[in-house]
Structure formats: structure tokens, C-alpha cells
Design a protein around this motif. Structure first.
Motif, short mmCIF file in Angstrom:
data_model
loop_
_atom_site.label_atom_id
_atom_site.label_comp_id
_atom_site.label_asym_id
_atom_site.label_seq_id
_atom_site.Cartn_x
_atom_site.Cartn_y
_atom_site.Cartn_z
N SER A 1 0.83 -1.21 0.00
CA SER A 1 0.00 0.00 0.00
C SER A 1 0.87 1.26 0.00
O SER A 1 0.58 2.22 -0.73
N ASP B 1 -8.39 2.32 -3.60
CA ASP B 1 -8.17 1.31 -2.56
C ASP B 1 -9.18 0.18 -2.71
O ASP B 1 -10.33 0.28 -2.26
N PRO C 1 -8.16 -2.07 4.39
CA PRO C 1 -7.81 -0.85 3.64
C PRO C 1 -7.01 0.13 4.49
O PRO C 1 -7.26 0.27 5.69
N GLN D 1 -5.47 3.19 2.55
CA GLN D 1 -5.19 4.41 1.79
C GLN D 1 -5.84 5.63 2.43
O GLN D 1 -5.31 6.73 2.35
N THR E 1 -11.01 6.11 -1.74
CA THR E 1 -10.75 5.20 -0.62
C THR E 1 -11.71 4.00 -0.67
O THR E 1 -12.57 3.92 -1.54
N SER E 2 -11.58 3.10 0.28
CA SER E 2 -12.25 1.79 0.16
C SER E 2 -13.75 1.83 0.41
O SER E 2 -14.49 1.03 -0.17
#
Length: 230
Positions: free
Chosen positions: A52, A73, A79, A81, A118-119
Motif C-alpha cells: 500500500s 483502494d 484498507p 489508503q 478510498t475503500s
């Protein structure tokens, strides 16, 4: 930005490690043989190998060259990020399960040319979501808004998520921790899983390699000399 995940390309641009990321950027830009490499997936053989952080720093190096980059991500299990860039977690899974416009989920990072998706909340069925038609729609929408997509996915040997996305990206980079004690067959197993899933493995990134003192001195010395001549 998080201090735990060091974005060294941004924070110490003259360091040997930052220079290594710029070399990686050049290699990526020259790696295209049969068409463009716009979507790059970063995975690792096992957990904790630095995939990552490597993905984030590579994205910064590409953005610094003037390219529009989005980090995505897709590690929907662990996750990070959102922590690396200190941004909201709302992102990929929100798009996949809700009727949302992706543009409203992409966030600025504070770094020129670089944004992040993001995730989103961790789902109970990550591999099924990544294999859904809605995921392909997401990738196509993001490609239309960027020069490079940098996709962070879980370790390939541990779970199937990386293999699910392998054939949907232009290239794959496998991050290995050089200081870790891997079973000899683990890296080979990672390669086999990705290629069996019709993935295009671009190469292996050896992370956490010790840099010899004289080599580090050369990079810093050269950087200072350039500054004096400017």
C-alpha cells in the motif's frame, strides 16, 4: 498525511528511496509494449510487505511528472489508503452498493495531480463485489478521469481478490519484502496465481532493501550539487 505510512517521495524528494520510485516511474512509462498501461494493480505475496505504501509513493512519483493519477483502494479487507492520505473512508464500496456518482467520492490528496478513491466500509463479500459488473463500470469511469489508476488490492496468496481483478487491469506489480523470510515457493505461487488469472505481471518490486552508505551519499551529494548550480 499519516506519519505512520511515510510518503517519502513527497516528504524527502532527494532521498535515494525517492529516486528509486522515480526510476520505477520511468520503468512503468517505458513498459508499455502492446498498448497503454493506464491501470496498474499493486499486490504482494503475503501481508505486511508494504504494497500500500509502495502504491501510494509510486502514484506520487507519477503525479509529479504531470500525469493525472487516482489511487483506488480495492483492499476491501484491510484498507489503509484513507489513513495514508488522511481522508474519509467513504469510497469504493459506497459506489458498488449505492446509487452514487463516482465523481462525488473521489477526494483530493493535497498533492498536485493526485486524487484518491478510498475503500468505503468493509463488506462481508469483497471478492464478489470486485467481480461484479458495477466494478467494471467504476474502473471505466475512473479511467476517463485520469492518466493512471493505481489500484491497491489484498495479498494474492492469502485471498482471491487480486486474481478477480487481474484480467481487468493493464499491468500488475508484485511487492515483496526483501527483509522477510518467505518460504521459497511463496513468490512463485503468487506469480502462478496472477498469470493463471490472465493477469499481466509487469515485475517484482523488492521493498525494504538496505541501501549501502556510499550509494546514499552519492544521491544526496548529487542533489546538493544541482542546487548549488541552480
Amino acid at each position: 498525511m499519516s506519519q505512520h505510512y511515510q510518503l517519502i517521495v513527497q516528504q524527502d524528494a532527494k532521498s535515494p528511496i525517492a529516486e528509486a520510485y522515480r526510476t520505477l516511474r520511468t520503468n512503468i512509462q517505458f513498459a508499455k509494449i502492446d498498448g497503454e498501461l493506464k491501470t496498474l494493480m499493486f499486490t504482494s505475496a503475503g501481508p505486511g510487505e508494504g504494497k500500500s505504501t509502495t502504491a501510494a509513493n509510486t502514484a506520487i512519483a507519477l503525479a509529479q511528472s504531470g500525469k493525472k493519477v487516482i489511487v483506488v483502494d480495492c483492499d476491501l479487507r484491510k484498507p489503509v489508503q484513507h489513513q495514508i492520505f488522511n481522508r474519509s473512508k467513504r469510497g469504493v464500496t459506497n459506489f458498488l452498493v449505492e446509487d452514487l456518482v463516482v465523481t462525488n467520492l473521489i477526494q483530493d490528496t493535497g498533492i498536485e495531480n493526485l486524487r484518491v478513491l478510498t475503500s468505503g466500509p468493509i463488506p462481508p463479500n469483497p471478492s464478489e463485489l470486485l467481480g461484479a459488473a458495477r466494478m467494471q463500470e467504476l474502473l471505466e469511469a475512473l479511467q476517463a478521469q485520469s492518466d493512471y489508476l493505481i489500484i491497491d488490492v489484498p495479498p494474492v496468496v492469502a485471498v482471491t481478490d487480486a486474481c478477480v481483478l487481474a484480467s481487468k487491469v493493464d499491468g500488475i506489480l508484485l511487492v515483496l519484502d526483501s527483509s522477510a523470510v518467505h518460504p521459497p515457493e511463496m513468490a512463485q505461487r503468487a506469480k502462478e496465481l496472477l498469470t493463471n488469472a490472465n493477469g499481466h505481471l509487469l515485475g517484482v518490486i523488492l521493498n525494504r532493501v538496505e541501501i549501502e552508505e556510499e550509494h546514499a551519499y552519492y544521491y544526496y551529494y548529487y542533489g546538493n550539487e544541482k542546487k548549488k548550480k541552480a
